[in-house]
Design a protein around this motif. Structure first.
Motif, short mmCIF file in Angstrom:
data_model
loop_
_atom_site.label_atom_id
_atom_site.label_comp_id
_atom_site.label_asym_id
_atom_site.label_seq_id
_atom_site.Cartn_x
_atom_site.Cartn_y
_atom_site.Cartn_z
N MET A 162 -29.31 64.52 73.58
CA MET A 162 -30.48 65.09 72.94
C MET A 162 -31.72 64.97 73.81
N GLU A 163 -31.49 64.70 75.09
CA GLU A 163 -32.62 64.59 76.01
C GLU A 163 -32.57 65.74 77.01
N LEU A 164 -33.73 66.22 77.38
CA LEU A 164 -33.77 67.25 78.41
C LEU A 164 -33.87 66.61 79.79
N PHE A 191 -29.27 64.76 63.88
CA PHE A 191 -28.64 63.60 64.57
C PHE A 191 -27.99 62.63 63.60
N SER A 221 -24.89 73.42 63.11
CA SER A 221 -25.41 74.06 64.32
C SER A 221 -24.88 73.29 65.52
N ILE A 275 -23.69 73.56 70.02
CA ILE A 275 -23.42 74.32 71.24
C ILE A 275 -21.98 74.00 71.66
N ILE A 306 -20.81 78.04 60.40
CA ILE A 306 -21.06 77.49 61.74
C ILE A 306 -21.92 78.47 62.52
N GLY A 307 -22.97 77.96 63.17
CA GLY A 307 -23.82 78.83 63.98
C GLY A 307 -24.22 78.16 65.27
N GLY A 308 -24.96 78.89 66.10
CA GLY A 308 -25.36 78.38 67.41
C GLY A 308 -24.31 78.76 68.46
N HIS A 309 -24.55 78.33 69.69
CA HIS A 309 -23.74 78.81 70.83
C HIS A 309 -22.25 78.47 70.72
N TRP A 336 -29.32 86.31 59.43
CA TRP A 336 -27.98 86.20 58.87
C TRP A 336 -28.01 85.38 57.59
N VAL A 367 -35.88 84.60 70.86
CA VAL A 367 -34.63 84.05 71.41
C VAL A 367 -33.97 85.13 72.26
N PHE A 424 -27.70 86.48 72.60
CA PHE A 424 -28.59 87.30 71.76
C PHE A 424 -28.62 88.75 72.23
N MET A 443 -41.20 77.88 73.73
CA MET A 443 -39.76 77.98 73.95
C MET A 443 -39.32 79.44 73.92
C1 B12 Z 1 -33.92 72.89 73.34
C2 B12 Z 1 -32.61 72.90 74.06
C3 B12 Z 1 -31.98 71.70 74.24
C4 B12 Z 1 -32.46 70.40 73.69
C5 B12 Z 1 -31.60 70.15 72.43
C6 B12 Z 1 -32.32 69.56 71.30
C7 B12 Z 1 -31.36 69.45 70.13
N1 B12 Z 1 -31.65 68.53 69.32
O1 B12 Z 1 -30.38 70.17 70.00
C8 B12 Z 1 -32.04 69.47 74.83
C9 B12 Z 1 -33.07 69.60 75.90
C10 B12 Z 1 -31.89 68.02 74.49
C11 B12 Z 1 -30.77 70.15 75.25
C12 B12 Z 1 -29.68 69.51 75.74
C13 B12 Z 1 -28.53 70.15 76.14
N2 B12 Z 1 -28.37 71.46 76.23
CO1 B12 Z 1 -29.66 72.72 75.60
N3 B12 Z 1 -30.90 74.04 75.19
C14 B12 Z 1 -32.05 74.07 74.59
C15 B12 Z 1 -32.67 75.46 74.65
C16 B12 Z 1 -33.64 75.47 75.83
C17 B12 Z 1 -33.37 75.92 73.40
C18 B12 Z 1 -32.57 75.83 72.13
C19 B12 Z 1 -33.42 76.32 71.01
O2 B12 Z 1 -33.95 75.54 70.24
N4 B12 Z 1 -33.63 77.62 70.94
C20 B12 Z 1 -34.42 78.24 69.89
C21 B12 Z 1 -33.56 78.32 68.60
C22 B12 Z 1 -34.34 79.05 67.52
O3 B12 Z 1 -32.42 79.07 68.93
P1 B12 Z 1 -30.92 78.52 68.69
O4 B12 Z 1 -30.87 77.07 68.76
O5 B12 Z 1 -30.00 79.30 69.53
O6 B12 Z 1 -30.69 78.91 67.16
C23 B12 Z 1 -30.56 80.25 66.73
C24 B12 Z 1 -29.10 80.74 66.69
O7 B12 Z 1 -28.27 80.15 67.66
C25 B12 Z 1 -28.67 80.49 65.31
N5 B12 Z 1 -28.18 79.19 64.88
C26 B12 Z 1 -28.31 77.98 65.42
N6 B12 Z 1 -27.77 77.04 64.65
C27 B12 Z 1 -27.27 77.65 63.57
C28 B12 Z 1 -26.61 77.15 62.47
C29 B12 Z 1 -26.19 78.02 61.48
C30 B12 Z 1 -25.49 77.48 60.30
C31 B12 Z 1 -26.43 79.43 61.61
C32 B12 Z 1 -25.98 80.37 60.57
C33 B12 Z 1 -27.08 79.93 62.74
C34 B12 Z 1 -27.50 79.03 63.70
O8 B12 Z 1 -29.84 80.73 64.58
C35 B12 Z 1 -30.99 80.25 65.29
C36 B12 Z 1 -32.15 81.20 65.03
O9 B12 Z 1 -31.82 82.47 65.48
C37 B12 Z 1 -31.40 76.32 74.92
C38 B12 Z 1 -31.67 77.60 75.66
C39 B12 Z 1 -32.27 78.60 74.70
N7 B12 Z 1 -33.33 79.20 75.09
O10 B12 Z 1 -31.77 78.83 73.60
C40 B12 Z 1 -30.51 75.37 75.69
C41 B12 Z 1 -28.98 75.42 75.47
C42 B12 Z 1 -28.69 75.54 74.00
N8 B12 Z 1 -28.53 74.12 75.94
C43 B12 Z 1 -27.43 74.17 76.59
C44 B12 Z 1 -26.79 73.05 77.17
C45 B12 Z 1 -25.58 73.31 78.04
C46 B12 Z 1 -27.27 71.76 76.94
C47 B12 Z 1 -26.69 70.45 77.50
C48 B12 Z 1 -25.18 70.31 77.46
C49 B12 Z 1 -27.25 70.30 78.91
C50 B12 Z 1 -26.71 69.13 79.67
N9 B12 Z 1 -25.82 69.37 80.57
O11 B12 Z 1 -27.10 68.04 79.43
C51 B12 Z 1 -27.33 69.40 76.58
C52 B12 Z 1 -26.43 69.04 75.41
C53 B12 Z 1 -27.09 68.47 74.22
C54 B12 Z 1 -26.14 68.18 73.12
N10 B12 Z 1 -25.55 67.00 73.10
O12 B12 Z 1 -25.87 69.01 72.27
C55 B12 Z 1 -26.90 75.57 76.68
C56 B12 Z 1 -25.73 75.80 75.73
C57 B12 Z 1 -24.65 76.54 76.38
C58 B12 Z 1 -23.62 76.95 75.40
N11 B12 Z 1 -23.25 78.21 75.48
O13 B12 Z 1 -23.15 76.18 74.60
C59 B12 Z 1 -28.17 76.41 76.39
C60 B12 Z 1 -27.91 77.75 75.71
C61 B12 Z 1 -28.90 76.62 77.73
C62 B12 Z 1 -28.16 77.52 78.67
N12 B12 Z 1 -28.59 78.77 78.77
O14 B12 Z 1 -27.26 77.13 79.29
N13 B12 Z 1 -30.87 71.46 75.01
#
Ligand code: B12
Ligand code: SF4
Length: 514
Positions: free
Chosen positions: A1-3, A42, A63, A65, A90-93, A117, A163, A178, A213
């Motif tokens: 959970m750390e960047l 967490f 949620s 990845i 289930i959502g997210g990557h 959704w 996003v 996306f 972001m």
């Molecule tokens: C912030 C972030 C983090 C934070 C995470 C904080 C946390 N508590 O999760 C930190 C910096 C710690 C981090 C760490 C990691 N991250 Co990161 N992170 C991001 C980042 C930059 C933004 C995520 C975000 O908040 N986006 C904004 C929100 C609104 O979007 P979202 O999360 O995708 O959610 C939307 C949809 O996915 C969906 N959704 C999400 N959850 C759910 C749940 C349900 C039920 C539903 C219906 C929909 C849904 O709806 C949301 C709104 O539209 C993304 C890149 C990006 N721009 O997305 C990478 C990203 C998610 N991370 C990634 C990776 C690889 C990691 C790490 C493994 C990196 C590493 N090697 O250490 C670690 C793993 C952390 C872990 N143990 O899970 C990858 C994931 C790749 C993948 N396909 O799985 C991404 C996509 C970056 C990339 N392009 O490679 N990360």
């Protein structure tokens, strides 16, 4: 959970910036539905089980990845056992994994944007304007063995304008998830909307700095310039941390960036020979230098293991990356991740390695594909070396950001635009005593790593002394030795295998206790 500690400052030992970040995707969903909702961030296994047993949930959303697929499988199992009437979504990557529905026991798997959704699923109006939750960008910040006090307003607010990313680089999962090239989802279309959100955050969280972001914030110039107009009208000296590609940065003059309050910029450097359109026509070293001279901290990002890399040329490519002397530098392995064009291509070419656990597919360990010239084991060696080389040659990131702040302060302390002046003055006023003390400790601790860098740290400390008031000038004599002691204690703790975990957070909305 750390960047930072996971993928940026991981080789910097006790100088590594430690900070946890909340799960913003589910916070966004919670804020934008009217059904009673709990976010459990967490959770430990016991927290999750207790919540399932003590409340009655119609729907449990998870949620995640891709790396967390194993945890999702186990959580689904627990839900079926402890709350058998709940629908599992289930959502997210994680949803991008091929045949994921066969790996976990869930009712719905949602690919792409989740707010609309979930609104549709719940029978709510999906076109209601998005309401942005109040998000503090990081928590439990720790550096040099000290946990920083958590004061309201001290940490930036996170703003999520969109996003996805329309640039569509072949490896990029955020873009692919996306919609891919040419597509993205905007939550806030205009500079006016963004201004209103930031204004509200300023009031609610007492912040003046924002972590924006958005994968390529500066690409949308009209929106950014309208935001600047509104900031000027309302006399806001906000600061902003943004992600932007080199081609997008080049759409602005340095002065526009500074006026907009851009104080931290994450830019993909990838590799000079990679041919990504976002880098076309850019001398990234020159650009980085220029940004830093204007007080803008730069976080570079470089890919290790691109197709053209070989054991013979990769060292020179890493040296080139390190020579940017950015304030922070992320190195990532070239990684075909499910859902991306690169993954598709590798699958078709039969180059994906079998038997690699999804938990290890994240770019910070080893290749998950067969590279033409570099072995899986060597991919890790080169990656680790890149982080170490950057640290050895350029010193702790804390030193580098102090240096950039100093450059900005000197350039802008007498600037005619009071908003700009105030921003640098406030940062300098808040931080110079702390930075000088940290530099005092760093200078000593870094002697054993690289005497040359230690000398440079000393020179910067002198500059801070020169620019400081009396109190800040006195601080290093007292605080410096304390920080040196905490730094060394932290080194010993880390050597013993100490790790840090985020706290479990539970938040309920629209909730009426039964
Ligand atoms: C912030 C972030 C983090 C934070 C995470 C904080 C946390 N508590 O999760 C930190 C910096 C710690 C981090 C760490 C990691 N991250 Co990161 N992170 C991001 C980042 C930059 C933004 C995520 C975000 O908040 N986006 C904004 C929100 C609104 O979007 P979202 O999360 O995708 O959610 C939307 C949809 O996915 C969906 N959704 C999400 N959850 C759910 C749940 C349900 C039920 C539903 C219906 C929909 C849904 O709806 C949301 C709104 O539209 C993304 C890149 C990006 N721009 O997305 C990478 C990203 C998610 N991370 C990634 C990776 C690889 C990691 C790490 C493994 C990196 C590493 N090697 O250490 C670690 C793993 C952390 C872990 N143990 O899970 C990858 C994931 C790749 C993948 N396909 O799985 C991404 C996509 C970056 C990339 N392009 O490679 N990360
Ligand atoms: S510019 Fe960055 S965010 Fe956009 S597609 Fe390329 S790698 Fe992804």
């Amino acid at each position: 959970m750390e960047l930072y500690h996971n993928q940026v400052t991981r080789a910097q030992g006790s100088f590594s910036l430690r900070m946890f970040h909340r799960s913003w995707g589910i916070m966004m969903i919670q804020e934008n539905i009217s059904a009673p909702c709990t976010v459990l961030d967490f959770p430990m296994r016991d927290d999750f089980a207790r919540e399932l047993k003590t409340q009655k949930y119609d729907v449990v959303g998870i949620s995640a990845i891709i790396v967390n697929i194993g945890k999702v499988r186990e959580m689904c199992r627990m839900i079926r056992e402890l709350s058998p009437t709940s629908t599992i979504i289930i959502g997210g990557h994680v949803a991008a994994i091929p045949r994921v529905e066969k790996m976990i026991d869930a009712d719905h798997i949602v690919k792409g944007e989740g707010i609309s959704w979930m609104r549709r699923y719940l029978g709510e109006d999906e076109n209601t304007p998005i309401r942005h939750p109040s998000i503090v960008s990081g928590m439990r910040t720790r550096i040099m063995g000290v946990r920083l006090p958590e004061r309201k307003g001290a940490t930036a607010a996170t703003i999520i304008p969109s996003v996805g990313c329309p640039m569509g680089c072949n490896f990029c999962t955020t873009s692919a998830f996306f919609g891919g090239k040419g597509k993205f989802v905007n939550f806030f279309e205009t500079g006016d909307e963004l201004f209103d959100v930031m204004n509200r955050m300023e009031k609610e969280l007492k912040v003046e700095s924002f972590f924006v972001m958005d994968e390529n914030f500066l690409l949308h110039r009209d929106r950014a310039m309208r935001l600047l107009d509104r900031m000027k009208e309302a006399h806001k000296s906000w600061s902003m941390s943004v992600f932007a590609s080199a081609n997008a940065i080049r759409k602005y003059t340095m002065q526009e960036l500074v006026e907009l309050g851009v104080s931290w910029l994450w830019m993909g450097l990838e590799s000079p020979r990679a041919g990504y359109s976002k880098l076309q026509g850019s001398d990234t070293r020159q650009l980085t230098r220029e940004l830093r001279e204007h007080g803008i901290r730069v976080q570079g990002s470089t890919i290790i293991g691109l197709e053209h890399h070989t054991p013979d040329n990769i060292v020179a490519e890493i040296e080139h990356a390190v020579s940017h002397d950015t304030d922070f530098h992320q190195f990532m392995l070239y990684t075909p991740v499910p859902g991306t064009p690169l993954y598709q291509q590798m699958a078709e070419e039969g180059r994906l390695l079998r038997d690699v656990d999804y938990a290890d597919v994240h770019g910070q360990f080893k290749f998950n594909f067969k590279h033409a010239a570099i072995s899986r084991e060597d991919s890790k060696r080169f990656l680790d070396w890149a982080f170490w080389r950057d640290f050895e040659l350029n010193g702790p990131s804390l030193y580098r950001i102090s240096r950039t702040l100093m450059a900005g302060w000197k350039r802008y302390k007498d600037w005619p635009d009071t908003r700009v002046r105030e921003r640098f003055a406030s940062e300098m006023g808040r931080l110079n005593g702390i930075y000088s003390s940290a530099l005092w400790a760093m200078e000593r601790q870094f002697r054993k790593v690289d005497a040359g860098v230690s000398q440079q740290i000393r020179a910067l400390r002198e500059e801070f002394r020169h620019e400081s008031g009396l109190v800040s000038r006195m601080m290093p004599a007292v605080l410096g030795p304390v920080l040196l002691w905490t730094t060394r204690r932290e080194e010993r703790r880390l050597a013993r295998g100490k790790t840090y975990e985020p706290p479990t957070i539970l938040e309920r909305t629209n909730w009426v206790e039964a």
